[in-house]
Scaffold this motif. Sequence first.
Motif, PDB file in Angstrom:
ATOM      1  N   GLU A 238      49.657   1.398   6.309  1.00  0.00           N
ATOM      2  CA  GLU A 238      48.245   1.888   5.955  1.00  0.00           C
ATOM      3  C   GLU A 238      47.825   2.776   7.399  1.00  0.00           C
ATOM      4  O   GLU A 238      48.195   2.479   8.444  1.00  0.00           O
ATOM      5  CB  GLU A 238      47.231   0.826   6.089  1.00  0.00           C
ATOM      6  CG  GLU A 238      45.845   0.955   5.666  1.00  0.00           C
ATOM      7  CD  GLU A 238      44.912  -0.066   5.468  1.00  0.00           C
ATOM      8  OE1 GLU A 238      43.900  -0.049   6.381  1.00  0.00           O
ATOM      9  OE2 GLU A 238      45.076  -0.606   4.456  1.00  0.00           O
ATOM     10  N   LEU A 239      47.338   4.102   6.853  1.00  0.00           N
ATOM     11  CA  LEU A 239      47.301   4.904   7.680  1.00  0.00           C
ATOM     12  C   LEU A 239      45.871   5.420   7.452  1.00  0.00           C
ATOM     13  O   LEU A 239      45.485   6.053   6.515  1.00  0.00           O
ATOM     14  CB  LEU A 239      48.115   6.328   7.508  1.00  0.00           C
ATOM     15  CG  LEU A 239      49.525   5.981   7.564  1.00  0.00           C
ATOM     16  CD1 LEU A 239      50.314   7.268   7.481  1.00  0.00           C
ATOM     17  CD2 LEU A 239      49.868   5.516   9.266  1.00  0.00           C
ATOM     18  N   ALA A 240      44.805   5.382   8.373  1.00  0.00           N
ATOM     19  CA  ALA A 240      43.704   5.773   8.237  1.00  0.00           C
ATOM     20  C   ALA A 240      43.559   7.055   9.011  1.00  0.00           C
ATOM     21  O   ALA A 240      43.563   7.336  10.302  1.00  0.00           O
ATOM     22  CB  ALA A 240      42.482   4.874   8.960  1.00  0.00           C
ATOM     23  N   LEU A 241      43.468   8.476   8.267  1.00  0.00           N
ATOM     24  CA  LEU A 241      43.394   9.591   8.762  1.00  0.00           C
ATOM     25  C   LEU A 241      41.984  10.483   8.459  1.00  0.00           C
ATOM     26  O   LEU A 241      41.530  10.377   7.406  1.00  0.00           O
ATOM     27  CB  LEU A 241      44.488  10.429   8.011  1.00  0.00           C
ATOM     28  CG  LEU A 241      45.871   9.704   8.115  1.00  0.00           C
ATOM     29  CD1 LEU A 241      47.131  10.426   7.555  1.00  0.00           C
ATOM     30  CD2 LEU A 241      46.452   9.377   9.974  1.00  0.00           C
ATOM     31  N   GLU A 262      43.089   8.778  14.825  1.00  0.00           N
ATOM     32  CA  GLU A 262      42.545   8.928  16.224  1.00  0.00           C
ATOM     33  C   GLU A 262      43.571   8.416  17.249  1.00  0.00           C
ATOM     34  O   GLU A 262      44.510   7.427  17.034  1.00  0.00           O
ATOM     35  CB  GLU A 262      41.357   7.520  16.141  1.00  0.00           C
ATOM     36  CG  GLU A 262      40.797   7.259  17.447  1.00  0.00           C
ATOM     37  CD  GLU A 262      39.818   6.339  17.155  1.00  0.00           C
ATOM     38  OE1 GLU A 262      39.052   5.780  18.298  1.00  0.00           O
ATOM     39  OE2 GLU A 262      39.553   5.775  16.085  1.00  0.00           O
ATOM     40  N   PRO A 263      43.658   8.879  18.389  1.00  0.00           N
ATOM     41  CA  PRO A 263      44.521   8.663  19.405  1.00  0.00           C
ATOM     42  C   PRO A 263      44.648   7.366  19.844  1.00  0.00           C
ATOM     43  O   PRO A 263      43.550   6.533  19.975  1.00  0.00           O
ATOM     44  CB  PRO A 263      44.162   9.526  20.516  1.00  0.00           C
ATOM     45  CG  PRO A 263      43.128  10.545  20.049  1.00  0.00           C
ATOM     46  CD  PRO A 263      42.540   9.864  18.699  1.00  0.00           C
ATOM     47  N   HIS A 268      47.846   6.063  14.415  1.00  0.00           N
ATOM     48  CA  HIS A 268      48.479   7.326  15.427  1.00  0.00           C
ATOM     49  C   HIS A 268      49.940   6.944  15.456  1.00  0.00           C
ATOM     50  O   HIS A 268      50.785   7.618  15.444  1.00  0.00           O
ATOM     51  CB  HIS A 268      47.598   7.426  16.657  1.00  0.00           C
ATOM     52  CG  HIS A 268      48.121   8.660  17.367  1.00  0.00           C
ATOM     53  ND1 HIS A 268      49.133   8.463  18.429  1.00  0.00           N
ATOM     54  CD2 HIS A 268      47.918   9.855  17.226  1.00  0.00           C
ATOM     55  CE1 HIS A 268      49.140   9.501  18.960  1.00  0.00           C
ATOM     56  NE2 HIS A 268      48.796  10.607  18.328  1.00  0.00           N
ATOM     57  N   ALA A 269      50.169   5.635  15.887  1.00  0.00           N
ATOM     58  CA  ALA A 269      51.391   5.060  16.008  1.00  0.00           C
ATOM     59  C   ALA A 269      52.269   5.329  14.647  1.00  0.00           C
ATOM     60  O   ALA A 269      53.697   5.437  14.635  1.00  0.00           O
ATOM     61  CB  ALA A 269      51.365   3.543  16.505  1.00  0.00           C
ATOM     62  N   GLY A 270      51.334   4.997  13.611  1.00  0.00           N
ATOM     63  CA  GLY A 270      52.115   5.015  12.165  1.00  0.00           C
ATOM     64  C   GLY A 270      52.435   6.564  11.861  1.00  0.00           C
ATOM     65  O   GLY A 270      53.545   6.708  11.631  1.00  0.00           O
ATOM     66  N   LEU A 271      51.832   7.790  12.412  1.00  0.00           N
ATOM     67  CA  LEU A 271      52.260   8.919  12.231  1.00  0.00           C
ATOM     68  C   LEU A 271      53.469   9.176  13.064  1.00  0.00           C
ATOM     69  O   LEU A 271      54.211   9.919  12.506  1.00  0.00           O
ATOM     70  CB  LEU A 271      51.084   9.875  12.582  1.00  0.00           C
ATOM     71  CG  LEU A 271      50.023  10.040  11.455  1.00  0.00           C
ATOM     72  CD1 LEU A 271      48.878  11.355  11.805  1.00  0.00           C
ATOM     73  CD2 LEU A 271      50.606  10.563  10.144  1.00  0.00           C
ATOM     74  N   ARG A 272      53.334   8.773  14.093  1.00  0.00           N
ATOM     75  CA  ARG A 272      54.616   8.989  15.114  1.00  0.00           C
ATOM     76  C   ARG A 272      56.100   8.363  14.595  1.00  0.00           C
ATOM     77  O   ARG A 272      57.066   8.877  14.505  1.00  0.00           O
ATOM     78  CB  ARG A 272      54.379   8.437  16.516  1.00  0.00           C
ATOM     79  CG  ARG A 272      53.345   9.280  17.329  1.00  0.00           C
ATOM     80  CD  ARG A 272      53.280   9.172  18.864  1.00  0.00           C
ATOM     81  NE  ARG A 272      52.456   9.972  19.430  1.00  0.00           N
ATOM     82  CZ  ARG A 272      52.799  11.168  19.951  1.00  0.00           C
ATOM     83  NH1 ARG A 272      54.024  11.430  19.737  1.00  0.00           N
ATOM     84  NH2 ARG A 272      52.081  11.964  20.571  1.00  0.00           N
ATOM     85  N   PHE A 273      55.723   7.173  14.037  1.00  0.00           N
ATOM     86  CA  PHE A 273      56.996   6.598  13.046  1.00  0.00           C
ATOM     87  C   PHE A 273      57.396   7.193  12.175  1.00  0.00           C
ATOM     88  O   PHE A 273      58.356   7.719  11.783  1.00  0.00           O
ATOM     89  CB  PHE A 273      56.454   5.232  12.842  1.00  0.00           C
ATOM     90  CG  PHE A 273      57.411   4.501  12.066  1.00  0.00           C
ATOM     91  CD1 PHE A 273      58.678   4.170  12.443  1.00  0.00           C
ATOM     92  CD2 PHE A 273      57.397   4.513  10.714  1.00  0.00           C
ATOM     93  CE1 PHE A 273      59.699   3.542  11.794  1.00  0.00           C
ATOM     94  CE2 PHE A 273      58.358   3.726   9.852  1.00  0.00           C
ATOM     95  CZ  PHE A 273      59.633   3.383  10.271  1.00  0.00           C
ATOM     96  N   LEU A 274      56.526   7.855  11.272  1.00  0.00           N
ATOM     97  CA  LEU A 274      56.556   8.935  10.126  1.00  0.00           C
ATOM     98  C   LEU A 274      57.368  10.075  10.605  1.00  0.00           C
ATOM     99  O   LEU A 274      58.351  10.487   9.858  1.00  0.00           O
ATOM    100  CB  LEU A 274      55.245   8.976   9.432  1.00  0.00           C
ATOM    101  CG  LEU A 274      55.537   9.745   7.868  1.00  0.00           C
ATOM    102  CD1 LEU A 274      55.974   8.605   7.182  1.00  0.00           C
ATOM    103  CD2 LEU A 274      53.962   9.944   7.369  1.00  0.00           C
ATOM    104  N   CYS A 275      56.973  10.452  11.763  1.00  0.00           N
ATOM    105  CA  CYS A 275      57.421  11.717  12.320  1.00  0.00           C
ATOM    106  C   CYS A 275      59.053  11.585  12.544  1.00  0.00           C
ATOM    107  O   CYS A 275      60.084  12.410  12.126  1.00  0.00           O
ATOM    108  CB  CYS A 275      56.974  12.094  13.663  1.00  0.00           C
ATOM    109  SG  CYS A 275      57.521  13.795  14.236  1.00  0.00           S
TER     110      CYS A 275
END
Length: 285
Positions: A238-241, A262-263, A268-275
Amino acid sequence: MTNSAHLNELGEFLKARRAELSPRMVGLPDPDGRRRVAGLRREEVAVLASVSTHHYTRLEQGRIAPSISALSALVRALRLNDEQRDHLFGLVGREANLPRRRAAQKVQPQLRTVLDDLTVTPAMILGRNLDVLAWNPMATALFNIDFTQIPERQRNYIRQLFTDPKMRTLYVDWENSARNAIALLRRCAAAQPDDLGLTTLVGELSVQDEQFCRWWDGRQIAPRTSGSKVFRHPVAGELALDWDVLSCEADSDQRLVVWIAEPDSRSHAGLRFLCSWAGKEPRAN
């Protein structure tokens, strides 16, 4: 006044063009592909043109003269090119003053530079009618869509919302997202009511999806140009963006849309993992 000979010729032209089209060419379902006659059925053309089957039948029979609005709808429904459109209008003594299909947009260099600099943030450049003009690898990863596999004329955000089953499960509140997208598209329609690409898109989605047809007729007011979305991503969870839009002064029909977290948050950690996951995939554009 239009004489009967011209009306008969109009009817023959409509029948000939109808026979040249397949359901797939105009975005209609055709489960078994078996038809007793070539091309589209009269009732299918009527649906695409938003007229009754009885009215369309009378046009093909040369019994009535079409109005300007009906001619415009037939141009869209029968996918007429500029020469065919001019011929259609000429048969009833009208001049086709509608604009030609607008030229394809080219991504503005300023927006491209910003897009290329976004490595952890999903972003895409949307053009008129919410066409997807460019995207970064994170957008490919977030939406789980390989945009390169979609024909350029069909790369459209709202088309994907309604035709790609993955999009319906990706958004936690898909209905709200779809309604907002329709409201944005209606704002495009208000600015360019005779845009052939837009009327074609609306016609196809209205036939394919009952919800789109109902919500498009609802005349919802366009939403804000920023907000929040919750995604249920199959890899990142789940990503709240928050999403926001950067407009382009050089072309007001182009905008850069970004989705940020949100930092130091879980998203935010999910986006970094997705990256890191997206880094294993080839670049999308």
